[in-house]
Design a protein around this motif. Structure first.
Motif, short mmCIF file in Angstrom:
data_model
loop_
_atom_site.label_atom_id
_atom_site.label_comp_id
_atom_site.label_asym_id
_atom_site.label_seq_id
_atom_site.Cartn_x
_atom_site.Cartn_y
_atom_site.Cartn_z
N LEU A 43 -23.09 -10.59 21.89
CA LEU A 43 -21.71 -10.96 22.20
C LEU A 43 -20.73 -9.99 21.56
N GLN A 47 -18.14 -7.67 23.73
CA GLN A 47 -16.69 -7.75 23.53
C GLN A 47 -16.13 -6.41 23.07
N THR A 48 -16.89 -5.69 22.26
CA THR A 48 -16.47 -4.36 21.81
C THR A 48 -16.38 -3.40 23.00
N ALA A 50 -15.68 -4.21 26.05
CA ALA A 50 -14.47 -4.55 26.80
C ALA A 50 -13.24 -3.93 26.15
N LEU A 97 -16.89 -8.90 16.25
CA LEU A 97 -16.48 -9.74 17.38
C LEU A 97 -15.00 -10.10 17.29
N TRP A 101 -12.13 -8.75 19.85
CA TRP A 101 -11.30 -9.73 20.57
C TRP A 101 -9.83 -9.49 20.31
N SER A 104 -8.65 -6.42 22.16
CA SER A 104 -8.57 -6.65 23.61
C SER A 104 -7.32 -7.44 23.98
N PHE A 122 -13.81 -9.60 31.54
CA PHE A 122 -14.34 -10.84 30.98
C PHE A 122 -15.14 -11.61 32.03
N THR A 191 -21.20 -4.98 31.03
CA THR A 191 -19.87 -5.60 30.97
C THR A 191 -18.96 -5.05 32.05
N VAL A 196 -18.35 -9.83 30.43
CA VAL A 196 -18.76 -10.07 29.05
C VAL A 196 -19.70 -11.27 28.94
#
Length: 270
Positions: A43, A47-48, A50, A97, A101, A104, A122, A191, A196
Motif C-alpha cells: 500500500l 500510494q507513493t 500515485a 504511506l 498521501w 498527493s 486512486f 497503479t 492504488v
C-alpha cells in the motif's frame, strides 16, 4: 445479455490483457511480501507511486516514469532506513504511506487538473490503457517470474536462515533490495492502470487465500496466481456487464474471497 454484446475485443481486449499481466505479477510478489510480513509495503509503494505520478505531471514528464521512479527511490530508502534502525520496517512503511498521501492531497488541491488525475490514479483507468501500458504489464509479469525464479531460494533462506546464507558468502540484503525494487516498480506501473486500491487488493488478498488453502510453498504460489486471475476476470466482466467501475468491484470481490478463506480451516503448512 451475452458476453459478445458488451465485450468488444477491439475495445477491451488490450485493457483486459494489461490488467491480466498485473493479476499474475502482483499475487506472485505478494506471496513473498506476506512471508516477510511486509504487506503494508504494498500500500505504501502504491500510494507513493500515485504521488510520484502527480509530481511527474507537475514536471511535464511521463506519469509512469515519475510514479516508478519515486517508488523505486522509496524502496531504496527503505534499505538505508533498515540499516540505521533495525526491525523498523513497519515504521518506515507507515511513515512513507502518510507522507505519500499528504503529498498527493496537497498536489491535487493546488495543481490544475491534478484532482481529476488523482481520482483516476486512486480508482484506476484500466479501460483507457494503451499499448504502452500493455507492454509495461507484460514486462512486469515476465520480470516477476524470472527474478523470483532466480531469487526465490535466497529470499526464503534470508527469511528462515539468514545466518546460513551469510555463512555461504551471500548477502541477503542484495536479494531483498532487488526484490523490493521489483515490487515498487510493478506496483507503480499497476497503479497507472488499475489504480492504488485495486493493485493493493491483488497483491494482498490472493497470498492471504493461498496461505489458508495451500499446503506448501509452491502450491501457495500457484493458488495465489489462480486466485488473482480468477478474481480479476470476474470483476472485469461484471464491471462491463453492469456498467460499474472496475476497481471497487475487484476490491469488493476479493474481500468476499478473503472472508471465505478466513472462515475455512487452515491447511497445515509444509
Amino acid at each position: 445479455m451475452s458476453l459478445p454484446e458488451f465485450f468488444d475485443p477491439a475495445l477491451f481486449g488490450g485493457p483486459f490483457a494489461t490488467g491480466l499481466c498485473f493479476a499474475v505479477a502482483l499475487p506472485l510478489l505478494g506471496t513473498y511480501l506476506r512471508l516477510r510480513d511486509e504487506w503494508l509495503a504494498a500500500l505504501a509503494f502504491a500510494q507513493t507511486a500515485a504521488a510520484g505520478a502527480l509530481l511527474a505531471m507537475l514536471a511535464g514528464v511521463p506519469l509512469a516514469l515519475g510514479g516508478a521512479g519515486v517508488a523505486v527511490l522509496a524502496a531504496t530508502a527503505k534499505h538505508f532506513f533498515e540499516g540505521a534502525v533495525r526491525g523498523a520496517q513497519g515504521v518506515f512503511f507507515a511513515l512513507l504511506l502518510v507522507l505519500a498521501w499528504a503529498a498527493s492531497v496537497l498536489l491535487a488541491a493546488n495543481l490544475p487538473l491534478a484532482e481529476r488525475m488523482a481520482h483516476a490514479l486512486f480508482d484506476g483507468q484500466l479501460y483507457f490503457s494503451d499499448a504502452a501500458q500493455l507492454v509495461e504489464g507484460a514486462l512486469c509479469a515476465l520480470a516477476a517470474m524470472i527474478v523470483l525464479r532466480l531469487l526465490s531460494r535466497r529470499l526464503l533462506l534470508a527469511h528462515f536462515f539468514p545466518e546460513m546464507l551469510r555463512a555461504s558468502g551471500q548477502r541477503p540484503e542484495r536479494a531483498r533490495l532487488v526484490f523490493d525494487l521489483l515490487v515498487a516498480a510493478t506496483l507503480a506501473l499497476a497503479t497507472m492502470s488499475i489504480g492504488v486500491m485495486a493493485a493493493f487488493a491483488l497483491i494482498f488478498v490472493p497470498p492471504l487465500v493461498a496461505g489458508r488453502w495451500a499446503g506448501h510453498w509452491r502450491r501457495a504460489l500457484i493458488v495465489a496466481v489462480v486466485c488473482g486471475i480468477a478474481a480479476y476476470t470476474v470483476a472485469f466482466v461484471l464491471a462491463l456487464a453492469l456498467d460499474q467501475p472496475f476497481g471497487p468491484l475487484l476490491g469488493g470481490l476479493l474481500v468476499v474471497v478473503a472472508a471465505l478463506a478466513l472462515l475455512m480451516p487452515m491447511r497445515a503448512a509444509r
